[in-house]
Design a protein around this motif. Sequence first.
Motif, PDB file in Angstrom:
ATOM      1  N   VAL A   1       0.862  -1.183   0.000  1.00 35.46           N
ATOM      2  CA  VAL A   1       0.000   0.000   0.000  1.00 35.46           C
ATOM      3  C   VAL A   1       0.898   1.233   0.000  1.00 35.46           C
ATOM      4  CG1 VAL A   1      -1.807   1.250   1.219  1.00 35.46           C
ATOM      5  CG2 VAL A   1      -1.737  -1.254   1.324  1.00 35.46           C
ATOM      6  N   ARG A   2       0.737   2.073  -1.011  1.00 33.25           N
ATOM      7  CA  ARG A   2       1.554   3.271  -1.131  1.00 33.25           C
ATOM      8  C   ARG A   2       0.651   4.498  -1.054  1.00 33.25           C
ATOM      9  NH1 ARG A   2       4.931   0.703   0.620  1.00 33.25           N
ATOM     10  NH2 ARG A   2       6.507  -0.398  -0.538  1.00 33.25           N
ATOM     11  N   HIS A   3       0.970   5.397  -0.128  1.00 32.83           N
ATOM     12  CA  HIS A   3       0.249   6.661   0.038  1.00 32.83           C
ATOM     13  C   HIS A   3       1.141   7.780  -0.473  1.00 32.83           C
ATOM     14  CE1 HIS A   3      -2.899   5.207   2.865  1.00 32.83           C
ATOM     15  NE2 HIS A   3      -1.993   4.280   3.079  1.00 32.83           N
ATOM     16  N   TYR A   4       0.561   8.676  -1.255  1.00 35.68           N
ATOM     17  CA  TYR A   4       1.294   9.831  -1.765  1.00 35.68           C
ATOM     18  C   TYR A   4       0.465  11.090  -1.568  1.00 35.68           C
ATOM     19  CZ  TYR A   4       4.078   6.375  -4.275  1.00 35.68           C
ATOM     20  OH  TYR A   4       4.879   5.306  -4.583  1.00 35.68           O
ATOM     21  N   ILE A   5       1.146  12.195  -1.425  1.00 40.95           N
ATOM     22  CA  ILE A   5       0.513  13.509  -1.507  1.00 40.95           C
ATOM     23  C   ILE A   5       0.878  14.055  -2.883  1.00 40.95           C
ATOM     24  CG2 ILE A   5       0.467  15.878  -0.635  1.00 40.95           C
ATOM     25  CD1 ILE A   5      -0.763  13.894   1.299  1.00 40.95           C
ATOM     26  N   VAL A   6      -0.132  14.400  -3.655  1.00 38.85           N
ATOM     27  CA  VAL A   6       0.066  15.014  -4.964  1.00 38.85           C
ATOM     28  C   VAL A   6      -0.347  16.468  -4.820  1.00 38.85           C
ATOM     29  CG1 VAL A   6      -0.630  15.036  -7.379  1.00 38.85           C
ATOM     30  CG2 VAL A   6      -0.358  12.846  -6.184  1.00 38.85           C
ATOM     31  N   ARG A   7       0.542  17.363  -5.174  1.00 34.23           N
ATOM     32  CA  ARG A   7       0.325  18.798  -4.966  1.00 34.23           C
ATOM     33  C   ARG A   7       0.299  19.517  -6.312  1.00 34.23           C
ATOM     34  NH1 ARG A   7       4.542  19.774  -1.744  1.00 34.23           N
ATOM     35  NH2 ARG A   7       3.264  19.412   0.093  1.00 34.23           N
ATOM     36  N   LEU A   8      -0.642  20.442  -6.438  1.00 40.63           N
ATOM     37  CA  LEU A   8      -0.731  21.326  -7.593  1.00 40.63           C
ATOM     38  C   LEU A   8      -0.664  22.752  -7.082  1.00 40.63           C
ATOM     39  CD1 LEU A   8      -1.366  21.955 -10.598  1.00 40.63           C
ATOM     40  CD2 LEU A   8      -3.796  21.929  -9.928  1.00 40.63           C
TER      41      LEU A   8
ATOM     42  N   SER B   1       0.234  32.237  -4.326  1.00 41.54           N
ATOM     43  CA  SER B   1      -0.182  31.128  -5.171  1.00 41.54           C
ATOM     44  C   SER B   1      -1.352  30.394  -4.517  1.00 41.54           C
ATOM     45  CB  SER B   1       0.984  30.165  -5.401  1.00 41.54           C
ATOM     46  OG  SER B   1       1.429  29.642  -4.175  1.00 41.54           O
ATOM     47  N   TYR B   2      -1.881  29.428  -5.251  1.00 41.43           N
ATOM     48  CA  TYR B   2      -2.987  28.608  -4.769  1.00 41.43           C
ATOM     49  C   TYR B   2      -2.514  27.165  -4.758  1.00 41.43           C
ATOM     50  CZ  TYR B   2      -7.756  27.406  -3.746  1.00 41.43           C
ATOM     51  OH  TYR B   2      -8.882  26.974  -3.114  1.00 41.43           O
ATOM     52  N   CYS B   3      -2.756  26.463  -3.660  1.00 43.76           N
ATOM     53  CA  CYS B   3      -2.265  25.096  -3.499  1.00 43.76           C
ATOM     54  C   CYS B   3      -3.449  24.142  -3.325  1.00 43.76           C
ATOM     55  CB  CYS B   3      -1.344  25.006  -2.279  1.00 43.76           C
ATOM     56  SG  CYS B   3      -0.691  23.364  -1.990  1.00 43.76           S
ATOM     57  N   THR B   4      -3.452  23.101  -4.125  1.00 49.43           N
ATOM     58  CA  THR B   4      -4.424  22.024  -3.992  1.00 49.43           C
ATOM     59  C   THR B   4      -3.637  20.737  -3.808  1.00 49.43           C
ATOM     60  OG1 THR B   4      -5.926  23.172  -5.474  1.00 49.43           O
ATOM     61  CG2 THR B   4      -6.381  20.839  -5.070  1.00 49.43           C
ATOM     62  N   GLU B   5      -4.022  19.937  -2.815  1.00 49.53           N
ATOM     63  CA  GLU B   5      -3.337  18.674  -2.551  1.00 49.53           C
ATOM     64  C   GLU B   5      -4.350  17.538  -2.462  1.00 49.53           C
ATOM     65  OE1 GLU B   5       0.536  19.852   0.069  1.00 49.53           O
ATOM     66  OE2 GLU B   5      -1.380  19.791   1.131  1.00 49.53           O
ATOM     67  N   TRP B   6      -3.920  16.391  -2.931  1.00 47.20           N
ATOM     68  CA  TRP B   6      -4.706  15.183  -2.825  1.00 47.20           C
ATOM     69  C   TRP B   6      -3.864  14.113  -2.143  1.00 47.20           C
ATOM     70  CZ3 TRP B   6      -4.219  18.037  -7.249  1.00 47.20           C
ATOM     71  CH2 TRP B   6      -5.384  18.566  -7.820  1.00 47.20           C
ATOM     72  N   GLU B   7      -4.494  13.319  -1.320  1.00 47.78           N
ATOM     73  CA  GLU B   7      -3.847  12.097  -0.853  1.00 47.78           C
ATOM     74  C   GLU B   7      -4.339  10.989  -1.778  1.00 47.78           C
ATOM     75  OE1 GLU B   7      -3.373   9.099   2.944  1.00 47.78           O
ATOM     76  OE2 GLU B   7      -4.380  11.013   3.228  1.00 47.78           O
ATOM     77  N   VAL B   8      -3.408  10.248  -2.343  1.00 44.97           N
ATOM     78  CA  VAL B   8      -3.763   9.144  -3.215  1.00 44.97           C
ATOM     79  C   VAL B   8      -3.212   7.862  -2.634  1.00 44.97           C
ATOM     80  CG1 VAL B   8      -3.833  10.618  -5.273  1.00 44.97           C
ATOM     81  CG2 VAL B   8      -1.757   9.387  -4.740  1.00 44.97           C
ATOM     82  N   VAL B   9      -3.899   6.772  -2.937  1.00 42.62           N
ATOM     83  CA  VAL B   9      -3.487   5.455  -2.449  1.00 42.62           C
ATOM     84  C   VAL B   9      -3.361   4.538  -3.648  1.00 42.62           C
ATOM     85  CG1 VAL B   9      -4.089   3.483  -1.005  1.00 42.62           C
ATOM     86  CG2 VAL B   9      -4.663   5.795  -0.254  1.00 42.62           C
ATOM     87  N   ILE B  10      -2.191   3.933  -3.782  1.00 42.11           N
ATOM     88  CA  ILE B  10      -1.947   2.982  -4.860  1.00 42.11           C
ATOM     89  C   ILE B  10      -1.712   1.622  -4.220  1.00 42.11           C
ATOM     90  CG2 ILE B  10      -0.393   2.343  -6.721  1.00 42.11           C
ATOM     91  CD1 ILE B  10       0.102   5.332  -7.166  1.00 42.11           C
TER      92      ILE B  10
END
Length: 112
Positions: free
Chosen positions: A55-62, A99-108
């Motif tokens: 199980v891999r958790h990542y934070i993806v940031r824009l 700036s504007y920051c949007t983050e998602w936690e994703v699970v692979i």
Amino acid sequence: MAGRIDLVRGMKEILGDRYFVYGGYDSRPDSTVYGNYAEIPGDDYFADDKRLLKVRHYIVRLVTDHKDFVLEDTIETLFDTLDIAYQQITHEHVKTEKSYCTEWEVVILEPR
């Protein structure tokens, strides 16, 4: 099921090769619009001396100069297309960075 490489490839297609990088704010390019990701240490599941699931958790940031609904929807469509579970965890204006920051936690999930 998609893996980390598929996620990175998709994000680079959306943002461009130079504007999606691994790591934190220190590794960002000199651009207002960029994205990055970092791994959150996760758990693997074991039984009978075998790893059954990684199980891999990542934070993806824009990061953009303003809230970009279209770009956010495009990224969420990528997650859906790759069958990656995600949850938006941050969407805020960062005054100090202008700036504007949007983050998602994703699970692979990576089956054995």
